[in-house]
Write a protein that holds these residues in place. Sequence first.
Motif, mmCIF file in Angstrom:
data_model
loop_
_atom_site.group_PDB
_atom_site.id
_atom_site.type_symbol
_atom_site.label_atom_id
_atom_site.label_comp_id
_atom_site.label_asym_id
_atom_site.label_seq_id
_atom_site.Cartn_x
_atom_site.Cartn_y
_atom_site.Cartn_z
ATOM 1 N N GLY A 157 0.786 -1.225 0.000
ATOM 2 C CA GLY A 157 0.000 0.000 0.000
ATOM 3 C C GLY A 157 0.818 1.274 0.000
ATOM 4 N N GLU A 158 2.153 1.164 0.132
ATOM 5 C CA GLU A 158 2.992 2.357 0.180
ATOM 6 C C GLU A 158 2.980 3.135 -1.138
ATOM 7 O OE1 GLU A 158 4.873 3.794 2.839
ATOM 8 O OE2 GLU A 158 3.359 2.543 3.798
ATOM 9 N N TRP A 159 2.641 2.471 -2.248
ATOM 10 C CA TRP A 159 2.563 3.158 -3.540
ATOM 11 C C TRP A 159 1.579 4.330 -3.495
ATOM 12 C CZ3 TRP A 159 -2.362 3.080 -5.536
ATOM 13 C CH2 TRP A 159 -3.221 2.086 -5.048
ATOM 14 N N ARG A 160 0.622 4.263 -2.580
ATOM 15 C CA ARG A 160 -0.369 5.335 -2.496
ATOM 16 C C ARG A 160 0.248 6.667 -2.081
ATOM 17 N NH1 ARG A 160 -4.537 1.891 1.168
ATOM 18 N NH2 ARG A 160 -2.539 1.549 2.212
ATOM 19 N N ARG A 161 1.346 6.606 -1.338
ATOM 20 C CA ARG A 161 2.019 7.848 -0.934
ATOM 21 C C ARG A 161 2.596 8.592 -2.139
ATOM 22 N NH1 ARG A 161 2.369 7.790 4.541
ATOM 23 N NH2 ARG A 161 2.359 5.723 5.542
ATOM 24 N N LYS A 162 2.900 7.839 -3.190
ATOM 25 C CA LYS A 162 3.481 8.446 -4.389
ATOM 26 C C LYS A 162 2.424 9.088 -5.277
ATOM 27 C CE LYS A 162 7.699 7.037 -3.502
ATOM 28 N NZ LYS A 162 8.817 7.986 -3.285
ATOM 29 N N HIS A 163 1.167 8.705 -5.083
ATOM 30 C CA HIS A 163 0.118 9.127 -6.005
ATOM 31 C C HIS A 163 -0.921 10.067 -5.399
ATOM 32 C CE1 HIS A 163 1.244 6.872 -9.506
ATOM 33 N NE2 HIS A 163 1.192 5.709 -8.891
ATOM 34 N N TRP A 194 -6.733 7.731 -0.062
ATOM 35 C CA TRP A 194 -6.228 6.396 -0.365
ATOM 36 C C TRP A 194 -7.357 5.401 -0.618
ATOM 37 C CZ3 TRP A 194 -1.646 4.920 3.391
ATOM 38 C CH2 TRP A 194 -0.578 5.786 3.144
ATOM 39 N N PRO A 195 -7.260 4.623 -1.682
ATOM 40 C CA PRO A 195 -8.190 3.509 -1.844
ATOM 41 C C PRO A 195 -7.852 2.403 -0.854
ATOM 42 C CG PRO A 195 -6.548 3.487 -3.586
ATOM 43 C CD PRO A 195 -6.325 4.754 -2.817
ATOM 44 N N ALA A 196 -8.861 1.626 -0.480
ATOM 45 C CA ALA A 196 -8.637 0.523 0.459
ATOM 46 C C ALA A 196 -7.767 -0.552 -0.192
ATOM 47 C CB ALA A 196 -9.977 -0.070 0.888
ATOM 48 N N ALA A 197 -6.943 -1.200 0.613
ATOM 49 C CA ALA A 197 -6.055 -2.241 0.088
ATOM 50 C C ALA A 197 -5.816 -3.318 1.140
ATOM 51 C CB ALA A 197 -4.721 -1.646 -0.346
ATOM 52 N N ARG A 213 1.296 -7.561 -4.418
ATOM 53 C CA ARG A 213 2.572 -7.935 -5.023
ATOM 54 C C ARG A 213 3.681 -7.021 -4.474
ATOM 55 N NH1 ARG A 213 2.412 -12.185 -9.241
ATOM 56 N NH2 ARG A 213 0.182 -12.437 -9.659
ATOM 57 N N LEU A 214 4.880 -7.554 -4.387
ATOM 58 C CA LEU A 214 6.025 -6.746 -3.981
ATOM 59 C C LEU A 214 6.310 -5.698 -5.048
ATOM 60 C CD1 LEU A 214 8.392 -9.568 -2.701
ATOM 61 C CD2 LEU A 214 7.103 -7.952 -1.301
ATOM 62 N N LYS A 215 6.516 -4.463 -4.624
ATOM 63 C CA LYS A 215 6.796 -3.374 -5.561
ATOM 64 C C LYS A 215 7.927 -2.512 -5.001
ATOM 65 C CE LYS A 215 1.947 -2.933 -7.104
ATOM 66 N NZ LYS A 215 1.248 -3.663 -6.038
ATOM 67 N N TYR A 216 8.776 -2.024 -5.921
ATOM 68 C CA TYR A 216 9.905 -1.176 -5.543
ATOM 69 C C TYR A 216 10.101 -0.096 -6.600
ATOM 70 C CZ TYR A 216 11.117 -4.906 -2.275
ATOM 71 O OH TYR A 216 11.088 -5.837 -1.267
ATOM 72 N N ASN A 240 -7.568 -6.048 11.432
ATOM 73 C CA ASN A 240 -8.302 -5.502 12.571
ATOM 74 C C ASN A 240 -7.417 -4.559 13.399
ATOM 75 O OD1 ASN A 240 -10.488 -5.289 14.436
ATOM 76 N ND2 ASN A 240 -9.422 -6.736 15.772
ATOM 77 N N GLY A 241 -7.956 -3.390 13.708
ATOM 78 C CA GLY A 241 -7.242 -2.440 14.544
ATOM 79 C C GLY A 241 -6.387 -1.444 13.806
ATOM 80 N N SER A 242 -6.307 -1.560 12.488
ATOM 81 C CA SER A 242 -5.483 -0.647 11.703
ATOM 82 C C SER A 242 -6.348 0.390 10.997
ATOM 83 C CB SER A 242 -4.688 -1.435 10.654
ATOM 84 O OG SER A 242 -5.577 -1.964 9.673
ATOM 85 N N ASP A 243 -5.697 1.439 10.497
ATOM 86 C CA ASP A 243 -6.409 2.427 9.690
ATOM 87 C C ASP A 243 -6.993 1.783 8.442
ATOM 88 O OD1 ASP A 243 -5.769 4.389 11.499
ATOM 89 O OD2 ASP A 243 -4.063 5.165 10.356
ATOM 90 N N GLU A 244 -6.300 0.773 7.947
ATOM 91 C CA GLU A 244 -6.766 0.095 6.735
ATOM 92 C C GLU A 244 -8.118 -0.571 6.966
ATOM 93 O OE1 GLU A 244 -6.108 0.394 3.113
ATOM 94 O OE2 GLU A 244 -4.220 0.513 4.227
ATOM 95 N N GLN A 245 -8.348 -1.060 8.174
ATOM 96 C CA GLN A 245 -9.627 -1.699 8.477
ATOM 97 C C GLN A 245 -10.788 -0.748 8.197
ATOM 98 O OE1 GLN A 245 -10.260 -2.620 12.598
ATOM 99 N NE2 GLN A 245 -12.194 -3.672 12.241
#
Length: 555
Positions: free
Chosen positions: A286-292, A299-302, A308-311, A525-530
């Motif tokens: 989900g870190e790609w969202r910081r770039k966009h 942020w869209p939910a993820a 997939r691993l992204k770099y 559970n318990g995260s902002d993503e939830q």
Amino acid sequence: MSALNLLVFREGRKTVSGTELRSRLVEELLCSGSRPTEEQLMRTLLLAGELECGVADAGSDCAFFIETITDHLAQALRLSCSPNSQPFHGTYFSANSEKLLVDLREQSIPETLTVSTPEGFAYYGLHPLAYAERVTEIENCANDLAVIGIRSIGTTLSAVVTAAARIRGMQAKRITVRPQGHPYNRVAEFTAEQQEFIRSAVSRNATFVIVDEGPGLSGSSFLAVAEAAEAAGASREKIVLLCGHEPNADALCTMDGARRWKRFRSLAVANGPLLPMGAEIFIGGGEWRRKHFTSEHEWPAAWTSFERLKYLTAGHPARMFKFVGIGHYGDQVFERESKVAEAEFGPLPRKEVHGFISYPWINGHPMRAAELSPSVIARLAEYCAYRVQAFVERQMDISPLQQMAEHNLHELKINLPMALRVKRPVIADGKMQPYEWILNKEGQMLKTDSGSHGDDHFFSGATDIAWDLAGAIIEWRMNGEQKKKFLDLYCSISGDDAQGRINDYICAYAVFRSAYCLMAANAMNGSDEQVRLEKASAEYQALLSDTEAVGASTA
């Protein structure tokens, strides 16, 4: 209602021709020549592991011989990665391959085999050699290992661990086993020959190394095999669980999972995947969202743990690296995304090592549903029409998708009858959300992740193109007029009138996405993503629950 009662993961097992799989392995061995590269050895090893697993599950008499080939390839691969070993590795490979090829052609392979996609190799950046590196860290091994691979992926992993031990001068033998039963309550049983393997290892005071990826949500496969080995005579203190990551034992959802897991020693493979040169800044999870996006509120939910691993590269020109699968698993994704790029719908991929491909970083912004316009509708229609002719799937069964939708509708207490029909079977894109499209500085809409989502271990799998049509309609929030224009444009390009089947696919797509987001929210559970995931699930459910909206605004 527990989200764990929902169905979002599709069955990874499929039926293949044993003789065709054998022919592919023969072809790979021939293409490797006398001095294969590490990449060639890896590709061939994964095919051999797949064939070995299939014939072992089938109870075929040739299983032992195929195991010999897998071991041979694992040994050659491990040698190829050892310092100053290239001459030895080449000699070893060429000296053994010719006879193995002759014998392989003569083996009586079952015509029908059932195989599974090894998820770690295909989706999550798990490299077989990471397991080889951990052999030296197995304490008190008394120079003797009895390796037990958990099929499917444990077949190949056990061969690599055994090869690594033998190269270090240790005695090592292996077997493989497939636990049965409910995913959260697996049971393992050994054959008479396997029980003898365990008795012999006990008599030698060997250390038992149980090898698999994971553990998953339950850990029950590892525990089933470990406890079966203990029941067969192995000392608990001599059993090591060699796994892909160290789990939170308290969160394992198999019965009494925490206590059972903590009874055994466990050893996780090294942190981090093997990376190609240039893959430096992690933007997966989900870190790609910081770039966009300028704000996290956008942020869209993820479901970040299943991304997939992204770099990214650290310098310029910027490139993005994405893990698509080792060997032939990644080849399929690369071929699809190359086709999409050639048709000017996406960025041009470049093949890298260790299962990665890379793309030039697109200067632009992810699109939003509010940007839907006649030109955007036309681009979406053209893309779906392109996939119909470019990614035709000859063989498919719609019943798993139908069952998924019916099951999840029942669990969500939504009464909507639906019957999925197949007219244009394809490998779908699977991710038609606006943010999956980048609008570059030249004003061109480019599709990202066009090759992997439609064929990963979530639904849909091979399906009708109506799955992507429905995804575009829902994700871009098309009203009735926009939906009609979109389907008419698609029909004029492709010759396929999807009007008669689209509403059922809209229902199936929406219920899948709602279930997926609920499952993800439960796991996070318990995260902002939830919060984001629960909000997204509610939006999909709102469409399903309002039967008038399903029949009118999406009709």
